[in-house]
Design an enzyme around this catalytic site. Structure first.
Site: not given
Ligand code: DX5
Ligand code: ZN
Length: 225
Positions: A15, A39, A41, A43, A72, A74, A143, A181
């Site tokens: 990620s 990956h 993320d 947000m 992903h 969010m 998650m 994740d």
């Molecule tokens: C969290 C994200 C993850 C994040 C995981 O909301 O969806 O993808 O990058 O990070 P680690 O592996 O550090 O928990």
């Molecule tokens: Zn993620």
């Protein structure tokens, strides 16, 4: 205990949330397009209390790696941005069940762009809420931390959802992949693999390690028999 085996070969999805964005090209260079996914993320500071990036950066990542881009979302109202992320180069578009109203329609919309469609569930969302959609998706993202930040502790109780999804997949002869994740390291990846996960997202465990390439290799080895 279940006896159903996991499906295909396990995949590690580093990620970029935990990467150094000032040297994103170097960070992404460790991702092996033949076996890993990248990956991303997204947000929006509404669905989660953090703000990251949108299609502009996904488009830049697309130019930096040939790996499958696992995006992903969010964010609230993700259906409004599906086309933009696909055009930016997303191979997989994962929306949150909690952010959708017409969930089946959003999954159809994603597939219509040519991308694979994924559905993610927050820790508080029960398996029963997502089970009806499993025949209509390509990826289930469980998650294993509260979405929003990297570096949190893995929640082992989420493995019940992973096992239940694996059981249903076998029973109904479905082909979706199960992704975990949050808080994934070599130890928790093994736990998740045993429960039935196929894809392991890892942020801190890769990009905050002293040697990211070695850390990624360690994760691959941890989930490979
Ligand atoms: C969290 C994200 C993850 C994040 C995981 O909301 O969806 O993808 O990058 O990070 P680690 O592996 O550090 O928990
Ligand atoms: Zn993620």
């Amino acid at each position: 205990m279940t006896t159903t085996p996991p499906s295909a070969s396990p995949i590690i999805a580093p990620s970029i949330l935990s990467a150094d964005f000032s040297r994103l090209a170097d960070e992404l260079a460790i991702v092996d397009a033949a076996r890993d996914w990248a990956h991303c993320d997204v947000m929006d500071n509404h669905f989660v209390p953090n703000l990251t990036f949108g299609p502009l950066i996904v488009g830049a990542v697309r130019k930096l790696t040939r790996a499958t881009l696992d995006v992903h979302l969010m964010m609230e109202r993700p259906w409004l941005m599906v086309d933009a992320f696909r055009e930016a180069g997303a191979d997989h578009i994962i929306v949150h069940l909690e952010a959708c109203r017409e969930t089946r329609e959003v999954l159809r919309q994603i597939r219509a762009t040519g991308a694979k469609a994924g559905l993610a569930v927050r820790p508080a969302t029960p398996y029963a809420a997502v089970a009806p959609y499993l025949p209509d998706l390509d990826l289930l993202l469980v998650m294993t931390v509260e979405p929003g930040f990297g570096g949190q502790a893995f929640m082992p109780e989420m493995m019940e959802k992973v096992s239940a999804a694996r059981e249903l997949r076998a029973k109904k002869n479905l082909a979706f992949q199960i992704e975990v994740d949050g808080g994934i390291d070599e130890h928790t990846a093994r736990t998740a693999r045993a429960a039935g996960a196929d894809v392991f997202v890892a942020g801190h465990a890769v990009f905050r390690a002293p040697d990211a390439r070695a850390a990624l290799a360690g994760l691959r080895a941890a989930v490979t028999p």
